[in-house]
Each structure stands twice: as C-alpha cells, then as structure tokens.
Scaffold this active site. Sequence first.
Site, PDB file in Angstrom:
ATOM      1  N   LYS A  44      42.343  22.356  12.322  1.00 53.71           N
ATOM      2  CA  LYS A  44      42.726  21.261  13.206  1.00 53.71           C
ATOM      3  C   LYS A  44      43.401  21.809  14.463  1.00 53.71           C
ATOM      4  CE  LYS A  44      47.248  20.533  11.040  1.00 53.71           C
ATOM      5  NZ  LYS A  44      48.164  19.571  10.408  1.00 53.71           N
ATOM      6  N   TYR A 277      64.492  28.243  39.175  1.00 56.81           N
ATOM      7  CA  TYR A 277      65.134  26.968  39.448  1.00 56.81           C
ATOM      8  C   TYR A 277      66.547  26.894  38.859  1.00 56.81           C
ATOM      9  CZ  TYR A 277      60.513  25.259  40.817  1.00 56.81           C
ATOM     10  OH  TYR A 277      59.309  25.076  41.438  1.00 56.81           O
TER      11      TYR A 277
END
Length: 389
Positions: A44, A277
């Site tokens: 999956k 940042y």
Amino acid sequence: MSERTAPRTAPLRARAEIDLAALRANVRALRAHAPGAALMAVVKSEAYGHGAVPCARAAVAAGADWLGTATPEEALALRAAGLPGRIMCWLWTPGGPWREAIEADVDVSVSGMWALREVTAAARRADRPARVQLKADTGLGRGGCQPGEDWAELVREALRAEADGLLRVTGLWSHFACADEPGHPSIAAQLGSFREMVAYAEEQGVRPEVRHIANSPATLTLPESHFDLVRTGIATYGISPSPELGTPADFGLRPVMTLSASLALVKHVPGGHGVSYGHRYVTPGETTLGLVPLGYADGIPRHASSAGPVLVEGKWRTIAGRVAMDQFVVDLGGDEPPPGAEAVLFGPGDRGEPTAEDWAQAAGTIAYEIVTRIGTRVPRVYVNDEEDG
C-alpha cells in the site's frame, strides 16, 4: 547490478535508490519467521514510498503468496501492471469500484452491512461471485465489525449471500493495536477475541481459506498469532516496526531505500551568519555551509529542522536551521566538498550513514512515516532488479 529509472539528460538532484535484492532477501527472512503460514507483502501507499509495482514483483519473485493494498485503486493498479495471484484490499468507502475489483479477482474486505450490500449488488452485475474477507474489530477500534450481534448479523448475511452464489467468504481477519509494544495487555485480549469471532463464524458454516491478524511486529515476535497468513508491511522494506523489538539486523532484515542528494552549493560564511528562515541557527564562527536540494515538498520533515542527520564526505552533519520547501542547509564546519558531492540522508547504515530510524528520532515520529512521505519529485532508482544467479 542493474538499474532502472526514467531517462534523463542531467545528473539527478536527488534519488531514492531502491535495492530490490534487499527486498527479496527480506521476504525470504520473513517467511522463515513464520514457516507455517503464507505471507502477504503489503504494498500500500506505493509500497511505503518505495514503488508499488517494482516492489510487488520483487516480493512475488521471492515467494510472497499474497499482495496487500489499502485502497481498491491500488489493487487494480497491480492487476493492470500484470501482477498475478492473490491480491487483497481493505479500505473501502460507499460507491467504491466493487465490480471492477470482483472482475479483477481481488479479495475485498467487508466490515459492515453497508459494504456487504454493495459487494453483493456488484456481484450480481458482474455475474460472478466476489471474494470477500470479513474483518473483525478485536480491539483496534478502527475498521472491522464489532463482536456480538453485529458480527452475528454480518456472518449470517454473508453466508446467505454465499448460498446464493454471490460471494465466497475467503478470509476472516483483524489487526493488532499494540503488537509493537511487547507485553501490552491488549495483545492477548485481541488474540482471544479473534479466536472467539473466528470460532463463531466457523460454527455457523464459514470455511475461510485464510485467517489472519499478524502484522510485521506480530510476525517477528508472536508466533501464536500467525494462523494461516501473516501480513508484513514495513518489515518487507527492511525497517524494524519498533526499536523496542530490535534493529533490522536483529531480525535478518536490510533497509531497502537509500535517500541522497547532490550538494547544490558550498560557500564560506562568517561567524554570526543567520541560516534559513527565522534565523533559528546562527553560525558560531567562520564556517562553510552546504545546500541540500531537498525540502518538505519532497517529504523531508520540517520537524527535523536543526536535528536531521546527513552524511557528507564520511562525516555526520546536522541540518542547520529550518527545513524549507525545497532545500535545507548543513554546517560543514569548514570542510569544502565540491558542489555535486553526495549528501546521504538515510540508508542501511553500511557506510556510516544515518538510517530512517535516526530520522524518525530526529523528527519525533516513526520510520514508517520517513520513508512513506518521500515525494514524487524524488526519482526512484531500482537496483538489483534481477535475481542473483
């Protein structure tokens, strides 16, 4: 060694190398942990980020008896790619592609009456019986039918549909909540509940091909849970389902994915220089910075800011400051690797590089999430895709 990837005209910015020989060896090792049971390789979510179709093919080549997916679309994609044998999917919502799954000979999971009604209606339209596995909620509290009257009704109506030729009950199954926590009291409680719900269904006339509850941790540590089939997800890809249970090597497993990138820039900066940042990192002195062209858009967890480990030229470096959308910075401490030098984020650890578990610890998560979240901008490069000898 063989390698397959999309054609390219320039060196890769980054790559997730998928070692299919390691995956095949993992499947064989897992079969040895549960010699009396069949094995389902769970592919999956693009095989936990590794690539569903190549990994499914490798798993089948190594002896996996079943393939498992969450969604029907994942299962149908495997069939469209030519994968043979038994495939099961379990995450259904109303209006799902029941008929397509029936016609593709996919085993579908049913947890409640709405799903049983939809699959039987689809079987009538397809004019062939559905392969249905009834899921029991033995204590996880997620998918699955509750014990008691709900289970009795589901079993009764499934048997009625089977008598009408609309379906075949091929499996009875459930899922553990805490198999990755050795000794957790819910493990014994769920095993007891599963045995009772299976016994009830079989007393009523259900004759399943497989009964299964064992996931990766249960496959590795709970032989009493193996029944007819074990479902191995993360362990297939060489990652331990829990550090408490042991390392991959403890179980004879090898991590399949190695994530790396090419340094985009190396530069000298003075002390006191803010990085990324928010300037959460300021250089403590004159140093060199390396720019790694991977960011949270590629699946690098922002929570690993100022913590994620990277191997550059044989040394562990740590992310300096915040992870940005497309890039992050490492402090190279005055070393001067050339632009284009390899930065290895994680791999098996053979070369001293970090592992997915190291990243999980840095980001406060689990290794499942680290590998599964690597995005589609990062090419998967498959190596060792042919059986040895």
